[in-house]
Design a protein around this motif. Structure first.
Motif, PDB file in Angstrom:
ATOM      1  N   GLN A  54      35.175  34.841  44.322  1.00 12.51           N
ATOM      2  CA  GLN A  54      35.796  34.872  45.651  1.00 12.51           C
ATOM      3  C   GLN A  54      37.197  34.269  45.618  1.00 12.51           C
ATOM      4  O   GLN A  54      38.082  34.706  46.357  1.00 12.51           O
ATOM      5  CB  GLN A  54      34.914  34.140  46.662  1.00 12.51           C
ATOM      6  N   LYS A  55      37.403  33.293  44.750  1.00 17.80           N
ATOM      7  CA  LYS A  55      38.743  32.724  44.592  1.00 17.80           C
ATOM      8  C   LYS A  55      39.711  33.757  44.014  1.00 17.80           C
ATOM      9  O   LYS A  55      40.922  33.637  44.201  1.00 17.80           O
ATOM     10  CB  LYS A  55      38.691  31.491  43.680  1.00 17.80           C
ATOM     11  N   GLU A  56      39.154  34.746  43.301  1.00 17.01           N
ATOM     12  CA  GLU A  56      39.969  35.822  42.742  1.00 17.01           C
ATOM     13  C   GLU A  56      40.104  36.989  43.724  1.00 17.01           C
ATOM     14  O   GLU A  56      40.557  38.071  43.357  1.00 17.01           O
ATOM     15  CB  GLU A  56      39.339  36.321  41.437  1.00 17.01           C
ATOM     16  N   MET A  57      39.686  36.776  44.953  1.00 17.15           N
ATOM     17  CA  MET A  57      39.824  37.733  46.048  1.00 17.15           C
ATOM     18  C   MET A  57      38.882  38.932  45.965  1.00 17.15           C
ATOM     19  O   MET A  57      39.114  39.962  46.593  1.00 17.15           O
ATOM     20  CB  MET A  57      41.285  38.246  46.165  1.00 17.15           C
ATOM     21  N   ASN A  77      45.761  39.083  52.176  1.00  8.39           N
ATOM     22  CA  ASN A  77      44.697  39.489  51.256  1.00  8.39           C
ATOM     23  C   ASN A  77      43.975  40.749  51.707  1.00  8.39           C
ATOM     24  O   ASN A  77      43.676  41.635  50.891  1.00  8.39           O
ATOM     25  CB  ASN A  77      43.673  38.350  51.096  1.00  8.39           C
ATOM     26  N   LYS A  78      43.672  40.865  52.994  1.00  4.22           N
ATOM     27  CA  LYS A  78      42.950  42.032  53.493  1.00  4.22           C
ATOM     28  C   LYS A  78      43.818  43.283  53.433  1.00  4.22           C
ATOM     29  O   LYS A  78      43.331  44.377  53.143  1.00  4.22           O
ATOM     30  CB  LYS A  78      42.450  41.797  54.924  1.00  4.22           C
ATOM     31  N   PHE A 118      47.655  40.692  42.330  1.00  2.00           N
ATOM     32  CA  PHE A 118      47.677  40.838  43.788  1.00  2.00           C
ATOM     33  C   PHE A 118      49.108  41.059  44.283  1.00  2.00           C
ATOM     34  O   PHE A 118      49.552  40.435  45.252  1.00  2.00           O
ATOM     35  CB  PHE A 118      47.050  39.611  44.467  1.00  2.00           C
ATOM     36  N   ALA A 137      43.759  44.366  49.841  1.00  2.00           N
ATOM     37  CA  ALA A 137      42.476  44.983  49.505  1.00  2.00           C
ATOM     38  C   ALA A 137      42.363  46.383  50.090  1.00  2.00           C
ATOM     39  O   ALA A 137      41.871  47.312  49.434  1.00  2.00           O
ATOM     40  CB  ALA A 137      41.328  44.105  50.011  1.00  2.00           C
TER      41      ALA A 137
END
Length: 227
Positions: free
Chosen positions: A21-24, A152-153, A139, A156
């Protein structure tokens, strides 16, 4: 990117989940063969981390079922059994990699990135479409060589659209891929529309030669301009 962790050791499962999760990554988990098969049959994943020893079945048998239903999810077997026979069986059945416990989390991260590069990027470190270049490991998105600022979203969402260029993606598929298990807590897909709207503005602002098309009543499709 969405990862399913199939692991019955709760502490290891939690450690892997928090690290990824820390890596997204969007993470979902399964503790049993039955739960894992239900999730795999119902949802798509970019990568599955599969333990061989499960309380109600064998991971190799689960891998057979994954291949029988013709799923394209990448699979990394993660097992305490350092058995040549298990490795050979898993790889012959179509597993993408095999990692023996105990392992360093950094190695797990590297293995996941490697299988995802092979699956989505032809082994390259980036994905290029016209004047846009996306770097999943960093990222980062560049348009005409200039970095595009995004949360982040948004990253993604763009990555999911880019990987599935020219494919119709339903709102449900987008939401489930980017938000994972949290989708159980929402009543509508209005937030998907908001995210797409924001991403469109940024693509236009940075003059990216891409367009997110709305397919009425169905979802969205990423195309190059003019298509």
């Amino acid at each position: 990117m969405k990862v399913l962790i199939i692991e019955d050791e709760k502490e290891l499962q939690r450690t892997i989940q928090e690290s990824l999760q820390k890596e997204m990554y969007v993470i979902e988990v399964a503790n049993t063969y039955k739960d894992a098969l239900h999730k795999i049959s119902s949802f798509d994943y970019d990568c599955i981390l599969l333990d061989i020893m499960l309380p109600d079945g064998n991971g190799i048998d689960l891998l057979k079922e994954i291949k029988e239903i013709e799923r394209s999810d990448s699979v990394i077997i993660v097992s305490a059994k350092d058995s040549i026979d298990d490795k050979v069986s898993g790889l012959e059945l179509g597993a993408d990699d095999y990692l023996t416990k105990p392992f360093h989390l950094s190695e797990l991260h590297a293995r996941i990135k490697s299988v995802l590069r092979r699956k989505n990027q032809n082994g390259n470190n980036s994905i290029k479409i016209n004047n846009l270049e996306l770097f999943p490991d960093e990222f980062t998105v560049l348009v005409n060589g200039k970095e595009m600022e995004m949360n982040n979203k948004e990253f993604a969402l763009l990555q999911y659209l880019v990987i599935n260029k020219n494919r119709l993606l339903t709102k449900a598929a987008i939401a489930e891929n980017i938000w994972g298990d949290y989708m159980d807590e929402v009543d509508s897909y209005d937030f998907v529309y908001s995210q797409v709207k924001n991403l469109r503005k940024k693509l236009k602002q940075y003059q990216a030669d891409l367009e997110i098309k709305s397919i009425y009543g169905m979802g969205y499709k990423l195309t190059t301009e003019g298509e």
